[in-house]
Design a protein around this motif. Structure first.
Motif, PDB file in Angstrom:
ATOM      1  N   TYR A 151     -13.755 -13.834   2.290  1.00 18.13           N
ATOM      2  CA  TYR A 151     -14.441 -14.479   3.410  1.00 18.13           C
ATOM      3  C   TYR A 151     -15.117 -13.417   4.271  1.00 18.13           C
ATOM      4  O   TYR A 151     -14.894 -12.204   4.093  1.00 18.13           O
ATOM      5  CB  TYR A 151     -13.452 -15.311   4.242  1.00 18.13           C
ATOM      6  N   ASP A 152     -15.916 -13.865   5.212  1.00 19.58           N
ATOM      7  CA  ASP A 152     -16.615 -12.974   6.140  1.00 19.58           C
ATOM      8  C   ASP A 152     -15.628 -12.499   7.204  1.00 19.58           C
ATOM      9  O   ASP A 152     -15.221 -13.260   8.082  1.00 19.58           O
ATOM     10  CB  ASP A 152     -17.781 -13.720   6.785  1.00 19.58           C
ATOM     11  N   ALA A 153     -15.234 -11.225   7.121  1.00 17.96           N
ATOM     12  CA  ALA A 153     -14.202 -10.705   8.012  1.00 17.96           C
ATOM     13  C   ALA A 153     -14.696 -10.478   9.431  1.00 17.96           C
ATOM     14  O   ALA A 153     -13.906 -10.134  10.312  1.00 17.96           O
ATOM     15  CB  ALA A 153     -13.636  -9.403   7.449  1.00 17.96           C
ATOM     16  N   SER A 154     -15.985 -10.681   9.683  1.00 16.99           N
ATOM     17  CA  SER A 154     -16.474 -10.552  11.057  1.00 16.99           C
ATOM     18  C   SER A 154     -16.181 -11.813  11.873  1.00 16.99           C
ATOM     19  O   SER A 154     -16.351 -11.812  13.093  1.00 16.99           O
ATOM     20  CB  SER A 154     -17.984 -10.277  11.063  1.00 16.99           C
ATOM     21  N   GLN A 155     -15.723 -12.870  11.204  1.00 13.61           N
ATOM     22  CA  GLN A 155     -15.398 -14.116  11.899  1.00 13.61           C
ATOM     23  C   GLN A 155     -14.136 -13.930  12.754  1.00 13.61           C
ATOM     24  O   GLN A 155     -13.181 -13.274  12.332  1.00 13.61           O
ATOM     25  CB  GLN A 155     -15.185 -15.250  10.902  1.00 13.61           C
ATOM     26  N   THR A 156     -14.132 -14.524  13.922  1.00 17.74           N
ATOM     27  CA  THR A 156     -13.018 -14.338  14.850  1.00 17.74           C
ATOM     28  C   THR A 156     -12.196 -15.610  15.073  1.00 17.74           C
ATOM     29  O   THR A 156     -11.239 -15.601  15.840  1.00 17.74           O
ATOM     30  CB  THR A 156     -13.535 -13.850  16.214  1.00 17.74           C
ATOM     31  N   THR A 157     -12.563 -16.694  14.420  1.00 20.93           N
ATOM     32  CA  THR A 157     -11.797 -17.938  14.510  1.00 20.93           C
ATOM     33  C   THR A 157     -11.469 -18.435  13.114  1.00 20.93           C
ATOM     34  O   THR A 157     -12.196 -18.137  12.151  1.00 20.93           O
ATOM     35  CB  THR A 157     -12.569 -19.036  15.265  1.00 20.93           C
ATOM     36  N   ALA A 158     -10.385 -19.206  13.011  1.00 18.92           N
ATOM     37  CA  ALA A 158      -9.997 -19.744  11.709  1.00 18.92           C
ATOM     38  C   ALA A 158     -11.083 -20.662  11.160  1.00 18.92           C
ATOM     39  O   ALA A 158     -11.378 -20.641   9.957  1.00 18.92           O
ATOM     40  CB  ALA A 158      -8.668 -20.490  11.827  1.00 18.92           C
ATOM     41  N   GLY A 159     -11.684 -21.479  12.036  1.00 17.49           N
ATOM     42  CA  GLY A 159     -12.746 -22.377  11.590  1.00 17.49           C
ATOM     43  C   GLY A 159     -13.958 -21.618  11.085  1.00 17.49           C
ATOM     44  O   GLY A 159     -14.552 -21.975  10.064  1.00 17.49           O
ATOM     45  N   GLY A 160     -14.325 -20.555  11.813  1.00 15.42           N
ATOM     46  CA  GLY A 160     -15.463 -19.741  11.377  1.00 15.42           C
ATOM     47  C   GLY A 160     -15.192 -19.058  10.057  1.00 15.42           C
ATOM     48  O   GLY A 160     -16.054 -19.011   9.174  1.00 15.42           O
ATOM     49  N   ALA A 161     -13.969 -18.529   9.887  1.00 12.94           N
ATOM     50  CA  ALA A 161     -13.604 -17.868   8.631  1.00 12.94           C
ATOM     51  C   ALA A 161     -13.598 -18.865   7.478  1.00 12.94           C
ATOM     52  O   ALA A 161     -14.090 -18.567   6.379  1.00 12.94           O
ATOM     53  CB  ALA A 161     -12.235 -17.205   8.770  1.00 12.94           C
ATOM     54  N   ALA A 162     -13.050 -20.070   7.721  1.00 15.11           N
ATOM     55  CA  ALA A 162     -12.985 -21.085   6.672  1.00 15.11           C
ATOM     56  C   ALA A 162     -14.376 -21.469   6.193  1.00 15.11           C
ATOM     57  O   ALA A 162     -14.581 -21.759   5.001  1.00 15.11           O
ATOM     58  CB  ALA A 162     -12.238 -22.318   7.176  1.00 15.11           C
ATOM     59  N   VAL A 166     -15.334 -17.897   0.009  1.00 15.68           N
ATOM     60  CA  VAL A 166     -15.943 -17.881  -1.328  1.00 15.68           C
ATOM     61  C   VAL A 166     -14.804 -17.771  -2.345  1.00 15.68           C
ATOM     62  O   VAL A 166     -14.123 -16.751  -2.408  1.00 15.68           O
ATOM     63  CB  VAL A 166     -16.911 -16.697  -1.505  1.00 15.68           C
ATOM     64  N   PRO A 167     -14.533 -18.821  -3.125  1.00 15.75           N
ATOM     65  CA  PRO A 167     -13.407 -18.780  -4.064  1.00 15.75           C
ATOM     66  C   PRO A 167     -13.652 -17.814  -5.221  1.00 15.75           C
ATOM     67  O   PRO A 167     -14.771 -17.700  -5.725  1.00 15.75           O
ATOM     68  CB  PRO A 167     -13.316 -20.219  -4.568  1.00 15.75           C
ATOM     69  N   GLN A 182     -13.941 -10.317 -13.449  1.00 12.91           N
ATOM     70  CA  GLN A 182     -15.259 -10.814 -13.085  1.00 12.91           C
ATOM     71  C   GLN A 182     -15.888  -9.868 -12.073  1.00 12.91           C
ATOM     72  O   GLN A 182     -15.184  -9.194 -11.316  1.00 12.91           O
ATOM     73  CB  GLN A 182     -15.182 -12.226 -12.525  1.00 12.91           C
ATOM     74  N   SER A 183     -17.202  -9.800 -12.088  1.00 15.59           N
ATOM     75  CA  SER A 183     -17.936  -8.939 -11.175  1.00 15.59           C
ATOM     76  C   SER A 183     -18.802  -9.793 -10.256  1.00 15.59           C
ATOM     77  O   SER A 183     -19.328 -10.825 -10.674  1.00 15.59           O
ATOM     78  CB  SER A 183     -18.814  -7.946 -11.937  1.00 15.59           C
ATOM     79  N   PHE A 184     -18.941  -9.360  -9.020  1.00 18.07           N
ATOM     80  CA  PHE A 184     -19.777 -10.087  -8.075  1.00 18.07           C
ATOM     81  C   PHE A 184     -20.163  -9.147  -6.942  1.00 18.07           C
ATOM     82  O   PHE A 184     -19.491  -8.145  -6.675  1.00 18.07           O
ATOM     83  CB  PHE A 184     -19.055 -11.312  -7.513  1.00 18.07           C
ATOM     84  N   VAL A 185     -21.272  -9.459  -6.303  1.00 21.02           N
ATOM     85  CA  VAL A 185     -21.694  -8.724  -5.116  1.00 21.02           C
ATOM     86  C   VAL A 185     -21.232  -9.525  -3.905  1.00 21.02           C
ATOM     87  O   VAL A 185     -21.593 -10.693  -3.759  1.00 21.02           O
ATOM     88  CB  VAL A 185     -23.228  -8.549  -5.081  1.00 21.02           C
ATOM     89  N   PRO A 186     -20.407  -8.962  -3.026  1.00 17.92           N
ATOM     90  CA  PRO A 186     -19.923  -9.727  -1.878  1.00 17.92           C
ATOM     91  C   PRO A 186     -21.068 -10.163  -0.973  1.00 17.92           C
ATOM     92  O   PRO A 186     -22.029  -9.417  -0.766  1.00 17.92           O
ATOM     93  CB  PRO A 186     -18.982  -8.741  -1.167  1.00 17.92           C
ATOM     94  N   LEU A 187     -20.964 -11.356  -0.442  1.00 11.97           N
ATOM     95  CA  LEU A 187     -22.024 -11.902   0.390  1.00 11.97           C
ATOM     96  C   LEU A 187     -22.008 -11.327   1.800  1.00 11.97           C
ATOM     97  O   LEU A 187     -22.967 -11.516   2.546  1.00 11.97           O
ATOM     98  CB  LEU A 187     -21.874 -13.432   0.478  1.00 11.97           C
ATOM     99  N   TYR A 188     -20.911 -10.640   2.159  1.00 12.67           N
ATOM    100  CA  TYR A 188     -20.754 -10.197   3.536  1.00 12.67           C
ATOM    101  C   TYR A 188     -20.581  -8.681   3.602  1.00 12.67           C
ATOM    102  O   TYR A 188     -19.963  -8.083   2.730  1.00 12.67           O
ATOM    103  CB  TYR A 188     -19.542 -10.882   4.179  1.00 12.67           C
TER     104      TYR A 188
END
Length: 310
Positions: A151-162, A166-167, A182-188
């Motif tokens: 998830y985007d670790a810059s989020q400061t609330t549970a709702g924002g993080a949820a 990205v599963p 598996q390989s992937f480029v993180p979105l954040y």
């Protein structure tokens, strides 16, 4: 001259490729303790692999540290959910480190994440030792097994993080994905990890249904209820390899009477960061290319002066 500057810029950009992602958070990496000493927050007894293990001291041999060191109960108990490709491999050895709150063991860090180098990550599921990893009418998981992602670790609330989750391993895919990469480029630019766990079930007819789930993040402040002071993730690294990390996940609630505050073997992954997707020239090759370009620039300058109008 413009062409040369552009080529030089590309070379400089290419030379930056391959840097590892950087861990950021409230902790530091310290050396692995003597396993079984219970001086690390993840070094607790585990009931996995034994029936009615209780507080038997032998149960300490199946936490995340023992798995990574290929010791304790793991060499002979790695077939709980089928053949486990992670068995028989000492991942850490003498270079093992783990991320702890400052240098004060056994405290878990309250928060950690990684700063992305914008290069594809490679993640491998090494092990999964939890009844909640398997649904199929399991009373502990109901119809919702553990899931894991980032998830985007810059989020400061549970709702924002949820909202940024990205599963990586969807519910029901563990342990069937053991050994798969598996390989992937993180979105954040700053990413952490999360797990979603079934916390209660009800028997409907002859089938257990999950009636409530909880999601835990590598920033424990985002966790629900009392779990906002309980870290569900353990991070390990190799002092000799800054591009490789290991992550252990605990799906139990804080204060589990049998497993202390967790054995962190419920989901175990290896994360390789900063690896380029295509082969790059060695540093010596870069130097040679650079010298050649300087020579070409000098030659072009001489030719320009030679044929320029007087």
């Amino acid at each position: 001259m413009t062409r040369f500057a552009g080529l030089t810029g590309l070379l400089l950009l290419a030379s930056c490729i391959g840097f590892a992602d950087t861990v950021t958070g409230t902790g530091v990496f310290i050396g692995l303790p003597t396993l079984g000493s219970a001086t690390a927050f993840w070094d607790n007894a585990s009931r996995d692999g034994w029936s009615g293990c209780g507080t038997n001291s032998a149960c300490s041999g199946m936490n995340m540290g023992y798995f990574l060191a290929d010791s304790g109960g793991f060499p002979t108990n790695c077939n709980q959910f089928g053949t486990d490709p992670g068995c028989g491999t000492s991942y850490l050895g003498a270079n093992g480190e783990y991320y702890a709150q400052a240098a004060n063991t056994p405290n878990a860090p309250s928060n950690f994440s990684l700063l992305s180098s914008s290069i594809a990550l490679r993640i491998t599921l090494l092990g999964g030792y939890a009844s909640k990893d398997v649904a199929n009418n399991n009373p502990y998981a109901g119809n919702y097994a553990n899931s894991f992602g980032y998830y985007d670790a810059s989020q400061t609330t549970a709702g924002g993080a949820a909202g940024t989750e990205v599963p990586i391993y969807a519910s029901g895919s563990i342990p069937g994905s053991l050994g798969n990469s598996q390989s992937f480029v993180p979105l954040y630019a700053n990413y952490g990890f999360y797990e979603t766990v079934c916390q209660s079930t009800v028997l409907v007819g002859s089938t257990y249904q999950c009636t409530a789930t909880s999601t835990y993040f590598t920033n424990e402040a985002l966790n629900p209820g009392a779990e906002n002071s309980h870290q569900h993730f353990a991070l390990f690294s190799l002092a000799s390899n800054p591009t490789m990390f290991f992550i252990g996940v605990e799906d139990g609630l804080n204060g589990d009477a049998i497993e202390g505050n967790g054995d962190f073997n419920d989901i175990m992954v290896r994360l390789i960061t900063g690896a380029p997707t295509t082969p790059l020239p060695e540093p010596a090759t870069f130097a040679l290319i650079g010298s050649g370009l300087v020579g070409l620039l000098f030659a072009r300058s001489r030719l320009g002066n030679r044929y320029s109008p007087k």
